[in-house]
Design a protein around this motif. Structure first.
Motif, mmCIF file in Angstrom:
data_model
loop_
_atom_site.group_PDB
_atom_site.id
_atom_site.type_symbol
_atom_site.label_atom_id
_atom_site.label_comp_id
_atom_site.label_asym_id
_atom_site.label_seq_id
_atom_site.Cartn_x
_atom_site.Cartn_y
_atom_site.Cartn_z
ATOM 1 N N SER A 110 0.804 -1.225 0.000
ATOM 2 C CA SER A 110 0.000 0.000 0.000
ATOM 3 C C SER A 110 0.834 1.272 0.000
ATOM 4 N N CYS A 111 2.110 1.158 0.349
ATOM 5 C CA CYS A 111 2.932 2.362 0.528
ATOM 6 C C CYS A 111 4.251 2.242 -0.221
ATOM 7 N N VAL A 112 4.199 2.442 -1.523
ATOM 8 C CA VAL A 112 5.406 2.405 -2.362
ATOM 9 C C VAL A 112 5.491 3.716 -3.121
ATOM 10 N N PRO A 113 6.365 4.656 -2.715
ATOM 11 C CA PRO A 113 7.252 4.544 -1.554
ATOM 12 C C PRO A 113 6.483 4.708 -0.248
ATOM 13 N N ALA A 114 7.175 4.371 0.868
ATOM 14 C CA ALA A 114 6.522 4.452 2.166
ATOM 15 C C ALA A 114 6.135 5.893 2.488
ATOM 16 N N ILE A 124 3.875 2.873 -6.660
ATOM 17 C CA ILE A 124 2.620 2.173 -6.962
ATOM 18 C C ILE A 124 1.480 3.057 -6.452
ATOM 19 N N ASN A 125 0.763 3.676 -7.382
ATOM 20 C CA ASN A 125 -0.335 4.565 -7.001
ATOM 21 C C ASN A 125 -1.630 3.766 -6.876
ATOM 22 N N LYS A 130 -5.216 -1.003 -7.631
ATOM 23 C CA LYS A 130 -6.419 -1.608 -8.227
ATOM 24 C C LYS A 130 -6.041 -2.801 -9.092
ATOM 25 N N THR A 131 -5.018 -2.624 -9.938
ATOM 26 C CA THR A 131 -4.578 -3.701 -10.823
ATOM 27 C C THR A 131 -4.113 -4.916 -10.021
ATOM 28 N N LEU A 132 -3.350 -4.659 -8.965
ATOM 29 C CA LEU A 132 -2.874 -5.767 -8.130
ATOM 30 C C LEU A 132 -4.031 -6.477 -7.436
ATOM 31 N N GLU A 156 -5.091 9.785 -2.237
ATOM 32 C CA GLU A 156 -4.519 8.537 -2.761
ATOM 33 C C GLU A 156 -4.662 7.395 -1.757
ATOM 34 N N VAL A 157 -4.392 7.675 -0.502
ATOM 35 C CA VAL A 157 -4.514 6.654 0.546
ATOM 36 C C VAL A 157 -5.942 6.128 0.611
ATOM 37 N N MET A 158 -6.894 7.035 0.597
ATOM 38 C CA MET A 158 -8.299 6.624 0.718
ATOM 39 C C MET A 158 -8.768 5.850 -0.522
ATOM 40 N N LYS A 159 -8.214 6.183 -1.689
ATOM 41 C CA LYS A 159 -8.552 5.421 -2.900
ATOM 42 C C LYS A 159 -8.047 3.985 -2.793
ATOM 43 N N LYS A 160 -6.831 3.814 -2.252
ATOM 44 C CA LYS A 160 -6.269 2.460 -2.089
ATOM 45 C C LYS A 160 -7.140 1.637 -1.146
ATOM 46 N N ILE A 161 -7.540 2.260 -0.051
ATOM 47 C CA ILE A 161 -8.409 1.569 0.904
ATOM 48 C C ILE A 161 -9.752 1.228 0.258
ATOM 49 N N ALA A 162 -10.265 2.149 -0.522
ATOM 50 C CA ALA A 162 -11.559 1.929 -1.184
ATOM 51 C C ALA A 162 -11.496 0.753 -2.159
#
Length: 543
Positions: A110-114, A124-125, A130-132, A156-162
């Motif tokens: 989730s955090c690339v970069p941290a 990795i945005n 999403k792709t992964l 961006e963080v909230m999109k990853k969680i979503a």
């Protein structure tokens, strides 16, 4: 295939003499049956959170060692290699792991970069996440280290969680020291695990608020003693993990050791085994058997329920470890890397003091044994010809982080508790961006150590007054292309050399590798400068 023994039925809290029959990888029947066999049969152990890369072994080699200790599966965050090679690195881990009979369960890093305060080899945005997550081989969204991003609703963080919620995949946490309203908001974002608790009180609060807590006992961070007393009451919501485990430790033990230590404390056997074998499978929805009819035949035979010394390990009914021998065959693979910096000069590690007096003060990172957190100290600087230098007598040594992805001036800081009396030690395993990190008694030794790693395109090394020793890590600059036993012994020799040079740390290289991990308070060093992980901003070296 039939196996007899004392069957440990964790779910129903009973042990009975019986016989297990399995066919085509699954358990067909479990029957009570008298026999004269004295060993015990139980589900295999699961490491609920580990970065396989920290073993310095590719997944296939990690598996060959892990099964010797009864481990059948891991929940693995591949963000170490992802910070070097991006999605390509994650795909390497998945594909290499698939070539052996072991159940790796990789997450989407989730955090690339941290953080944005360091230079990594890849990004990795949320689109990449999403792709992964679309990939069925990706089981969860890996540890959300950017907890400030969660607290401040970073887009961006909230999109990853979503996206994790969209694909109905668990979300792993990483929130060291987070308490009160902040941890409540973090949990309410949908994050339900944490492996970073370092006090009983912190873990208890998170448990009471609905989190599942992982008791971590790795090569550097050791929280077993602080947290284990929570297990008797909260065993339904706790698991065991390594997080980071160096190869010499993996040669000796894995999750089995934590079970032995917990049982030795008098904790109920079934509660211990629920954390070690059952809870990770249920939380992450893993395709791992739990010793029930119809399950995959993922099981182990142990000598007793005290030391949990493994006699045999079966995965999908296949015998993968038998009486001291790992039966997993080595596989060949291509070495991927990302290492693009030139050798350095001694003058690159000079840090001009801004003070005209000899009494200037500096901020010093205090490394703590068995912890990833550090303290910030204020100490008198040692100045030689205007250059801030190591103070060996007071154990305040110069350290540097060198960008390995492009040519940049090294970042300089000072650190206490490494204890070196000569030379330098360095590593290209520098969580999480994996730039070169080095600590030494002189600029000359520091430069030599850094250049040795640049020559080898990654590794760990030690430079003493009389010798140089390096363990090359040609796979992404963080993993070896050798077998586990070889790299384990080489690492142990290097670890011993660092200790002969004066270090009193249990795992000096593992501790060193975390001194650039900005998401863990308090003071750390990135390739861009000294960083205050509590305030989440850069801070001057000189006071």
């Amino acid at each position: 295939m039939k196996l007899q023994g004392h069957i440990v039925d964790i779910q129903n809290k009973r042990i009975f003499k019986g016989e297990i029959t399995f066919k085509d990888g699954k358990i067909v029947s479990i029957q009570e049956k008298e026999h004269n066999v004295n060993h015990y049969i139980l589900p295999g152990f699961v490491d609920a959170h580990i970065h396989v890369e920290s073993s310095m072994l590719v997944p296939s080699e990690f598996a060959r060692l892990a099964v010797t200790h009864g481990t059948v599966a891991t929940v693995s965050d591949p963000h170490e290699i992802a910070n070097v090679l991006g999605v390509k690195g994650v795909e390497f881990m998945i594909n290499n792991g698939k070539r052996v009979p072991f159940k790796f369960n990789f997450g989407a890093p989730s955090c690339v970069p941290a953080t944005t305060f360091e230079s990594a080899g890849a990004i990795i945005n949320s689109d990449g996440i999403k792709t992964l997550l679309e990939n069925p081989d990706i089981k969860y969204l890996a540890e959300m280290m950017n907890y400030p991003g969660v607290l401040f609703d970073d887009d961006e963080v909230m999109k990853k969680i979503a996206w994790a919620k969209h694909y109905n995949k668990p979300i792993d946490g990483h929130a060291p020291g987070l308490r009160g309203d902040d941890v409540t908001k973090y949990i309410n974002a949908g994050i339900y695990t944490d492996h970073e608790c370092f006090t009983y009180e912190e873990a208890l609060e998170k448990l009471e608020k609905g989190m599942k807590i992982l008791i971590r006992e790795g090569s550097a961070a050791k929280n077993f003693n602080a947290l284990i007393d929570l297990l008797p009451e909260h065993f339904e919501n706790m698991m065991f993990c390594s997080d980071d485990k160096h190869p010499d430790d993996l040669l000796l033990h894995h999750i089995n050791e934590l079970c032995a230590r917990a049982v030795a404390k008098g904790i109920d056997l079934f509660k211990v085994l629920k954390a070690a074998c059952i809870n990770p499978v249920k939380h992450y929805n893993l395709d791992v058997g739990l010793l029930q009819e119809g399950d995959f035949a993922d099981l182990i035979i142990v000598k007793d329920l005290i030391n949990f010394k493994t006699i045999q390990t079966y995965i999908n009914g296949e015998l993968v470890f038998d009486k001291g021998t790992s039966l997993i065959e080595p596989v060949t693979f291509e070495n991927l890397n990302n290492f693009n910096c030139d050798k350095k000069d001694v003058s690159d590690f000079r840090f001009e003091s801004s003070s005209s007096s000899s009494s200037s003060q500096i901020r010093v990172i205090e490394a703590l044994e068995g912890q990833l957190v550090t303290n910030e100290l204020i100490a008198n600087a040692s100045v030689l010809n205007g250059n801030l230098v190591s103070d060996i007598e007071n154990d305040i040594l110069k350290m540097a982080v060198v960008n390995r992805y492009q040519n940049q001036k090294p970042a300089i800081a000072f650190i206490k508790n490494f204890g070196l009396k000569e030379g330098a030690i360095a590593s290209s395993v520098g969580h999480d961006s994996h730039n070169i990190i080095v600590v030494g008694v002189s600029d000359d030794a520091i430069c030599k150590a850094v250049n040795l790693l640049i020559e080898n395109k990654g590794g760990i090394c030690a430079i003493s007054n009389s010798e140089e020793k390096v363990v090359p890590l040609p796979v992404a600059g963080i993993m070896s292309d050798q077998d586990g036993e070889t790299i384990g012994k080489q690492y142990a020799e290097l670890d011993s050399m660092a200790k002969k040079m004066g270090s009193n740390l249990h795992a000096p290289y593992m501790t060193l590798s975390f001194m650039a991990l900005l998401v863990i308070p308090s003071l750390k060093l990135s390739d861009k400068g000294l960083f205050n992980g509590t305030d989440f901003k850069f801070t001057p070296l000189e006071v």
